[in-house]
Design a protein around this motif. Structure first.
Motif, PDB file in Angstrom:
ATOM      1  N   ILE A 262       0.814  -1.218   0.000  1.00  0.00           N
ATOM      2  CA  ILE A 262       0.000   0.000   0.000  1.00  0.00           C
ATOM      3  C   ILE A 262       0.846   1.266   0.000  1.00  0.00           C
ATOM      4  O   ILE A 262       0.307   2.371  -0.012  1.00  0.00           O
ATOM      5  CB  ILE A 262      -0.960   0.054   1.207  1.00  0.00           C
TER       6      ILE A 262
ATOM      7  N   ILE B  54       0.142   4.812  -2.106  1.00  0.00           N
ATOM      8  CA  ILE B  54      -1.142   4.967  -2.794  1.00  0.00           C
ATOM      9  C   ILE B  54      -2.265   5.287  -1.823  1.00  0.00           C
ATOM     10  O   ILE B  54      -2.322   4.763  -0.722  1.00  0.00           O
ATOM     11  CB  ILE B  54      -1.550   3.744  -3.633  1.00  0.00           C
ATOM     12  N   GLY B  55      -3.149   6.142  -2.288  1.00  0.00           N
ATOM     13  CA  GLY B  55      -4.362   6.434  -1.543  1.00  0.00           C
ATOM     14  C   GLY B  55      -4.130   7.425  -0.415  1.00  0.00           C
ATOM     15  O   GLY B  55      -3.099   7.426   0.237  1.00  0.00           O
ATOM     16  N   ASP B  56      -5.105   8.296  -0.223  1.00  0.00           N
ATOM     17  CA  ASP B  56      -5.038   9.224   0.897  1.00  0.00           C
ATOM     18  C   ASP B  56      -6.185   8.940   1.848  1.00  0.00           C
ATOM     19  O   ASP B  56      -6.370   9.620   2.832  1.00  0.00           O
ATOM     20  CB  ASP B  56      -5.153  10.671   0.392  1.00  0.00           C
ATOM     21  N   GLY B  57      -6.943   7.918   1.530  1.00  0.00           N
ATOM     22  CA  GLY B  57      -8.130   7.604   2.319  1.00  0.00           C
ATOM     23  C   GLY B  57      -7.765   7.085   3.690  1.00  0.00           C
ATOM     24  O   GLY B  57      -6.628   7.195   4.139  1.00  0.00           O
TER      25      GLY B  57
ATOM     26  N   TYR C 134      -6.634   4.976   6.727  1.00  0.00           N
ATOM     27  CA  TYR C 134      -5.531   4.015   6.821  1.00  0.00           C
ATOM     28  C   TYR C 134      -6.059   2.783   7.534  1.00  0.00           C
ATOM     29  O   TYR C 134      -6.284   2.804   8.744  1.00  0.00           O
ATOM     30  CB  TYR C 134      -4.392   4.640   7.596  1.00  0.00           C
TER      31      TYR C 134
ATOM     32  N   ARG D  81      -2.450  -2.254  -7.500  1.00  0.00           N
ATOM     33  CA  ARG D  81      -2.647  -0.934  -8.114  1.00  0.00           C
ATOM     34  C   ARG D  81      -3.464  -1.013  -9.396  1.00  0.00           C
ATOM     35  O   ARG D  81      -3.582  -0.036 -10.113  1.00  0.00           O
ATOM     36  CB  ARG D  81      -1.283  -0.313  -8.413  1.00  0.00           C
TER      37      ARG D  81
ATOM     38  N   ARG E 193      -1.052   6.526   7.953  1.00  0.00           N
ATOM     39  CA  ARG E 193      -0.480   6.346   6.629  1.00  0.00           C
ATOM     40  C   ARG E 193       0.767   7.225   6.447  1.00  0.00           C
ATOM     41  O   ARG E 193       1.792   6.781   5.973  1.00  0.00           O
ATOM     42  CB  ARG E 193      -1.541   6.707   5.575  1.00  0.00           C
TER      43      ARG E 193
END
Lengths: 515, 333
Positions: A104, A107-110, A112, A157, B188
């Motif tokens: 991961i 990728i992604g900012d959504g 966690y 991805r 993240r």
């Protein structure tokens, strides 16, 4: 099938690095639901070509089409946008992270959510038949597991065009079989897969079609079912080119170095050398041919006393004492004192043997400092030696006190080889001594080696260019995955013959079966 | 030998000693997680301290009388000037090591020398401005707001003394440490930051802006460390700045990073242990002066023991970030 446009198509793609043409006018088509193999020798431009598709390089000329529409791929991000995923030879993974954390990454900012990501990873694994624990740390993984992580990373991805750069180079045969099963499953799932390789039997085993590159040029694409090994080899190595390198007849050759059944293991228990036997004779140049990483380095290091062998003997007939000694009982220093010299030119040139920030004199002293008996260094002898090498080998340098890293590549190599020759060796091992050199400098090195041969030195020359090996060497030993697949006479050997020995596995059995 | 009340005092003082070190180590851990070994931390803490002192001094100078002081401004002004001072130090370090890729050890050590010199220069200047006989600047008026604690603490006996008898910066230090731990392990961005420190090439390939993470982590780390210097002057030293008074606490903070195996949450108990070891000599009675100095070695000895222990165990999680101290060059062809 022909009605739908290819998943990815290249037309007239050309890439130059300075004066070197890495790819010239390449056309290529990959359809969905097929595996295309790209076959070529080292330096034939396979990886450069794929790097253009994955956005690392940008082509100088030519067009790239995806599903029939022309696209510009300017960065890895663009490639990702077009659902192209490349699995590199050198893994890009964070060792102390788990598989999922690596997958991961970036990728992604959504939100966690590691658990959700883990179950997604598990889902992908099951779908294609990977065996992978999502929470396993990379440092606990085998090479093949790490590769699995890399593949799942691009699948996660959303890639549907996959490029694998020599994926089997680091795998055992069993792991290779498993990988191929997974690749077939992905193909049947409708993905377009490109696999770069130089192993013929793998091309035949896995691919639907094969595109061959040679020295950057696109040769042809053939259907795998309609071709065979010898046709592919011929396409790959091409016709012989004459180089006019001098080659004298060996004078009174004597067995100088007898290598008997040596084996050694690398990391993860892969056999780097497998039961290797040969004899190197005085007054003769023995060439060693093979795909990069077939055990050349290990073999030379074994002779120089730098490898732990799991078996075998290395016998050395000392011309001074007329005695035979086993080099395995000797330390690297003792082996050097006996006159067995190794000059290895690594890919980065300064990695082994020379210290870039030190001048030529000091680099000479790296080999001779033990001779001094006083507390202070004697710089006179090395200075004379450095000056002699500069004069004899026409090293272009402002002076003996110039740091080696400021010299051009060819001159660095002359210093490296010159230093070993200066010690009047009995066995001279030169690995890739002309790597990256222009033609004139290369001939200078060939002449140096020939001169050593005339002086009765047993020269072992590890080379990359088959044309050079065939013209320079008296005999050529071919290494293939750590095994000796043949020793041929340089005067009579055919290029295709050596090419086949280099690339084919199970040579002995299959060739006999084929008659 | 230890009566109950002595023990309570000991724990209280150990925590007071530990807090500046905790600030420093939390800041340094964040920085190191981005792959940068900032040996400038002692200098940055020093600079953070003196910057706060300068801010407070200038503010106190503007007041018509002692009582005219505004509690909010008295806290905010030193706090912001301290943050500004250590941020500038952090930016300097980043510019040299991230942008120019200078050697991190050399840069860090130079920054420490610079920070201490900077602090001593302005410290001496302030002393001169006050025209005082003693070589120190006393900002007791400002300090009272940093030292203010809940009045109930005094009524709760030992419990109040150990847990409640501190100014707000003590609790802030502990909160920052736990928040940092949570950030690194559970978010993240924390994952990306760790990736940058472990393997910047991989992070770069994954589309993470390596330099931005390095800058942010180092600057935020510097600010946190600088607060340690501010706490030392305003709370621990009761608002009295004297040159060299901060001592080797900056190096202790770097030692604590190793002791806490790069985990800010473990830095909290670790800082108390360090604080305790640092002052234990004062609680051993009948000790000659020269011997008591030997006790100050204890934190370092404990750190060496931890280092030996973690090196023997070779557990990867207990090791520093893999790319610590190495500049990142993107492969260019």
């Amino acid at each position: 099938m022909n009605a739908t446009p290819a998943a990815i198509a290249l037309r007239g793609v050309t890439k130059k690095f300075g004066h070197v043409v890495a790819n010239k006018n390449v056309d290529l088509d990959v359809r969905r639901g097929e595996i295309l193999a790209i076959l070529g020798e080292n330096g034939s431009g396979k990886t450069t070509l794929m790097n253009m598709i994955s956005g690392i390089y940008y082509p100088d000329e030519g067009q790239i089409f995806i599903d029939g529409a022309e696209v510009m791929i300017r960065s890895p991000k663009d490639a990702f946008h077009y659902k192209i995923g490349m699995i590199h030879q050198h893994f890009k993974l964070v060792d102390i992270f788990s598989a999922t954390e690596n997958i991961i990454l970036g990728i992604g900012d959504g939100k966690y959510n590691l658990k959700a990501a883990e179950s997604q990873v598990r889902e992908i694994s099951e779908r294609y038949g990977f065996v992978l624990a999502p929470d396993k740390k990379i440092y606990d993984m085998s090479v093949s597991e790490k590769q699995t992580v890399e593949i799942i990373k691009v699948l996660y991805r959303g890639a549907d065009i996959l490029i694998l750069d020599e994926p089997t180079a680091v795998l055992t045969p069993q792991e290779t079989d498993k990988l191929f099963q997974v690749l077939r499953r992905m193909r049947d799932d409708g993905k377009a897969i490109i696999i770069i390789t130089h192993k013929l039997h793998e091309v035949l085993a896995i691919s639907d079609r094969v595109s061959v590159l040679r020295k950057g040029e696109y040769i042809a694409t053939v259907n795998t079912a309609e071709t065979n090994e010898s046709e592919l080899t011929e396409m790959m190595v091409g016709k012989k080119i004459s180089l006019n390198i001098e080659r004298s007849e060996p004078k009174a050759p004597q067995d100088r170095l007898i290598v008997k059944n040596i084996s050694c293991e690398g990391v993860m228990g892969r056999k780097m050398l497998d039961d290797v036997s040969f004899t190197a004779r005085s007054g003769e140049i023995l060439g060693i041919a093979g795909i990069a990483g077939s055990g050349q380095k290990e073999l030379l290091e074994a002779i120089a006393g730098l490898q732990n062998l799991s078996g075998g003997d290395i016998l050395y007939n000392d011309p001074k004492t007329m005695q035979t000694v086993d080099l395995r009982d000797k330390s690297p220093t003792e082996i050097r004192e006996l006159g067995v010299r190794l000059s290895f030119v690594p890919e980065d040139r300064l990695g082994m043997g020379l210290v870039g920030n030190m001048d030529i004199i000091d680099n000479m002293m790296l080999r001779s400092y033990r001779r001094g008996h006083s507390m202070f260094l004697n710089r006179k002898d090395p200075r004379d030696l450095a000056q002699r090498i500069i004069d004899d080998l026409e090293v272009i340098t402002p002076g003996a006190t110039t740091p080696v890293r400021r010299l051009s590549g060819g001159n660095v190599q002359k210093v490296l080889v010159g230093r070993e020759i200066s010690s009047h060796p009995k066995v001279l091992m030169a690995a890739y001594p002309v790597r990256g050199l222009d033609i004139n400098s290369s001939y200078l090195i060939y002449n140096l080696l020939n001169k050593q041969k005339e002086h009765g030195v047993a020269v072992i020359f590890v080379g990359e260019d088959l044309d050079v090996l065939i013209e320079l060497c008296d005999r050529i030993l071919v290494l293939n995955s750590g095994k000796v697949t043949g020793i041929v006479d340089g005067r009579t050997a055919k290029k295709e013959e050596i090419g086949l020995l280099m690339t084919k596995t199970d040579y002995g059995t299959e060739v006999q079966a084929n008659g | 030998m230890f009566s109950m009340s002595v023990l309570v005092t000991f724990i209280h003082q150990a925590i007071m000693q530990g807090i500046p070190i905790l600030y420093g180590s939390t800041g340094e851990i964040l920085t190191e997680k981005s792959g940068h070994l900032n040996l400038g931390i002692p200098g940055i803490m020093y600079a953070g301290g003196i910057s706060g002192v300068i801010g407070a001094f200038l503010y106190e100078e503007t007041l018509p009388s002692r009582d005219a002081i505004n509690p909010v401004l008295a806290v905010l002004i030193p706090l912001l000037s301290s943050i500004l001072g250590s941020l500038l130090m952090g930016l300097l370090y980043c510019f040299l090591t991230v942008t120019l890729r200078a050697n991190q050890n050399v840069t860090g050590l130079a920054l420490t020398t610079f920070g201490v010199g900077f602090g001593n220069f302005f410290g001496a200047s302030l002393v001169k401005l006050t025209g005082s006989e003693i070589p120190s600047v006393a900002l007791t008026n400002t300090s009272q707001f940093f030292r203010a604690y809940l009045p109930v603490a005094d009524k709760l006996g030992a419990f109040g003394q150990i847990f409640l008898n501190y100014g707000f910066m003590t609790y802030l230090a502990i909160i920052i440490a736990f928040v940092s731990a949570y950030f690194l392990r559970k978010t993240r961005k924390g994952l990306y930051l760790r990736a940058v420190g472990e393997n910047p090439a991989t992070a770069d390939a994954a589309g993470i802006n390596v330099n931005r993470y390095k800058y942010t982590a180092t600057c935020v780390g510097s600010i946190i460390a600088g607060l340690g210097g501010l706490f030392y002057v305003m709370d621990y030293a009761c608002g009295v700045w004297s040159n060299e008074g901060f001592g080797d606490r900056g190096w202790l903070a770097i030692a604590l990073v190793i002791f806490a195996v790069w985990r800010p949450d473990l830095g909290v108990p670790g800082s108390i242990v360090f604080g305790g070891l640092y002052i234990v000599n004062q609680f051993v009675t009948g000790l000659p002066m020269r011997d008591s100095e030997l006790f100050k070695m204890l934190p370092y000895i404990v750190t060496i023991i931890v280092l030996i222990f973690t090196s023997i165990r070779k557990k990867r999680e207990l090791q520093p970030p893999e790319h610590l101290g190495l500049s990142y060059f993107r492969e260019e062809r």
